[in-house]
Motif scaffolding. Structure first.
Motif, PDB file in Angstrom:
ATOM      1  N   VAL A  78       0.552  34.470 -72.860  1.00 28.12           N
ATOM      2  CA  VAL A  78       0.844  33.994 -71.507  1.00 28.12           C
ATOM      3  C   VAL A  78       2.272  34.383 -71.140  1.00 28.12           C
ATOM      4  N   GLU A 108      -6.688  34.621 -71.486  1.00 31.09           N
ATOM      5  CA  GLU A 108      -6.510  35.988 -71.007  1.00 31.09           C
ATOM      6  C   GLU A 108      -6.800  36.010 -69.517  1.00 31.09           C
ATOM      7  N   LEU A 121      -6.126  32.579 -65.605  1.00 33.88           N
ATOM      8  CA  LEU A 121      -6.713  32.684 -66.939  1.00 33.88           C
ATOM      9  C   LEU A 121      -8.162  32.219 -66.922  1.00 33.88           C
TER      10      LEU A 121
END
Length: 534
Positions: A419, A445, A453
């Motif tokens: 991140v 991801e 995400l």
């Protein structure tokens, strides 16, 4: 949340209690936009037993379709609305301090051209007052070609400089959701897809709301000491039952979204449209570039999704061509669109842009309605509403509160290696104390080339009362606005990750998928060639 396995917003648990008999609340808020969310937040903080019901999805209306600006309204200062601007500037500063990553500073640049009003001296004088209200100086004049350092490719014909100043930007839907989470943490309850059909009042002053669950058609009854109608553009619908006349002038504002590589913008370009002189912005948001907004009377039914018209597309593209004449940007470059309806308290100004943006409150015998106002000042609006409701709220003894809207989250732990620092601040701003749950929910991801995400989608699917796929892709996250064709290319993976927590069958998923893609095509893309405008 009463158990580790319960969602943050246990919709079915609340509905089960309503089915079991008449539930009584101190306050029921009707409307799940930023105004309703703010009222619920302040009511829960004051210890009231409070419920919010929304006929569609949270932030479905104006509060997911604004221009995303958290600002003081510089143009309102120029038109003499000093009090409104002062309050908004101070609330902007409060939000920047309380919710970094959700409300973020954004530089603005206004180019100055020959024979254009206002000139840099007058504009600088207004900004000096603006900065004084904020308690810090944050503007400068950019002489000559210095403005091109901020806005490369800017039209140089007649350009003699620019002024840089500061305001802020947000994800408006996520601002609503974070506010609702704060209210629920303090004991409030929320229900989406529950429509108020009728409000009765008995001789003792108790109000009974007859509501319908829009997901299955069942009818339920709720009682309350006070009902607040915070339905924005829909305000007149409920007030009409109580004998009130129409007061709302619905105004549509539409926007175009471009990939940032096609129309780069490192700051907000603030300018006046060459055709009618009204303010328009070109600004970066969530990794894309947005152009907006229009300001037109909205004559279509409010129950359908607002959508951009071909005339508005041409209007916004004209300003892009004026600012960046060498860009060659056209309709083929548009990634998505959105349109929202502003609930302006009715006036008769020929130019919709000149209508008063201040809020108004009405008390129809214990059904209090509120409309108008700005996204930035939702906390002050909520406090005004509760002060108006004091005679109906025996438990509420406090009037205004200076307590924070957002509780400072506990330390979220170490940032995961996958991140980025920018994503980390964004996640903290969007989810507050719930961030550890989000990080544990799914893959850390990004979805395609966005900052969102996959874990956010999975957590929201499990916790934020998702009833339809567009709830997840257009409001809980913005995937539907940020990716081509509404994110169609990522839907297969979304199905694999989210249908288990949504408890949707393969058949239900297919229905939702088809409905979402058609909705996106109809209301969030450019209109099909040859389709008539309304």
């Amino acid at each position: 949340m009463t158990g580790a396995n319960l969602p943050a917003w246990p919709r079915e648990s609340v509905l089960d209690r309503l089915r079991g008999g008449e539930e009584h609340y101190d306050l029921v808020v009707v409307g799940g936009g930023i105004t309703g969310a703010g009222i619920l937040r302040e009511a829960a903080r004051a210890g009231l037993r409070a419920l919010l019901v929304e006929q569609r999805d949270f932030a479905w209306g104006t509060s997911s379709r604004s221009s995303k600006m958290v600002h003081g309204g510089l143009r309102y200062l120029g038109s003499g609305h000093v009090g409104l601007t002062r309050d908004a500037v101070r609330e902007r500063q409060r939000l920047l301090q309380e919710a970094p990553g959700l409300v973020d500073p954004l530089p603005f640049v206004m180019p100055h051209y020959c024979r254009q009003f206002p000139g840099p001296r007058l504009f600088g004088a207004l900004l000096s007052v603006y900065d004084w209200m904020a308690g810090e100086r944050n503007h400068e004049y950019l002489k000559g070609d210095r403005v091109l350092e901020w806005v490369p490719g800017l039209n140089r014909d007649g350009l003699y400089g620019g002024t840089r100043f500061a305001d802020a930007v947000t994800d408006d839907a996520r601002l609503v959701l974070r506010t609702l989470h704060e209210a629920v943490s303090d004991g409030a309850e929320v229900l989406n897809y529950v429509r108020v059909e009728k409000v009765d009042r008995d001789s003792g002053g108790v109000k009974r709301l007859h509501v319908s669950n829009q997901m299955n058609g069942e009818s339920l009854t709720i009682s309350a000491n006070l009902v607040v109608n915070a339905t924005g553009a829909w305000t007149d619908n409920l007030r009409a039952q109580l004998g009130a006349e129409k007061t709302i002038r619905p105004l549509r504002g539409s926007h175009l979204v471009f990939p940032s590589w096609r129309l780069p913008a490192a700051c907000t370009i603030s300018l006046f449209h060459p055709d009618d002189g009204r303010p328009v912005f070109i600004f970066p948001w969530e990794g894309v570039t947005v152009v907006g907004t229009t300001d037109l009377d909205h004559s279509l039914t409010l129950d359908d999704e607002a959508r951009i018209t071909p005339e508005e597309v041409d209007y916004l593209l004209a300003v892009v061509g004026r600012v960046f004449p060498d860009s060659g940007v056209g309709t083929a470059d548009v990634l998505s669109t959105w349109a929202g309806v502003r609930p302006v308290v009715g006036g008769s100004a020929k130019d919709p842009s000149k209508e008063n943006r201040e809020h108004a409150i009405w008390d129809d015998g214990g059904v209090i309605s509120v409309a108008g106002g700005k996204l930035t000042t939702f906390r002050l609006i909520a406090q005004d509403v509760l002060a108006k409701g004091l005679p109906y709220l025996d438990k509420l003894e406090t009037a205004r509160s200076d307590a924070p809207i957002f509780q400072r989250p506990s330390t979220p732990g170490q940032r995961p290696a996958s991140v980025s620092s920018r994503q980390w601040q964004r996640l903290q701003g969007h989810y507050g104390d719930r961030l550890p749950e989000v990080l544990a929910a799914g893959p850390l991801e990004p979805v395609a080339d966005t900052d969102t995400l996959w874990a956010e989608l999975v957590w929201s699917a499990a916790n934020e009362s998702i009833q339809q796929l567009d709830d997840l892709l257009l409001r809980r996250t913005r995937i539907g606005l940020l990716l081509p064709r509404g994110g169609e290319a990522v839907l297969d993976r979304l199905q694999a990750l989210c249908t288990p927590v949504l408890n949707w069958s393969a058949e239900r998923w297919q229905v939702e998928r088809n409905h979402y893609l058609e909705l996106w095509r109809q209301a969030y893309s450019l209109l099909d060639e040859g389709r008539s405008a309304s």
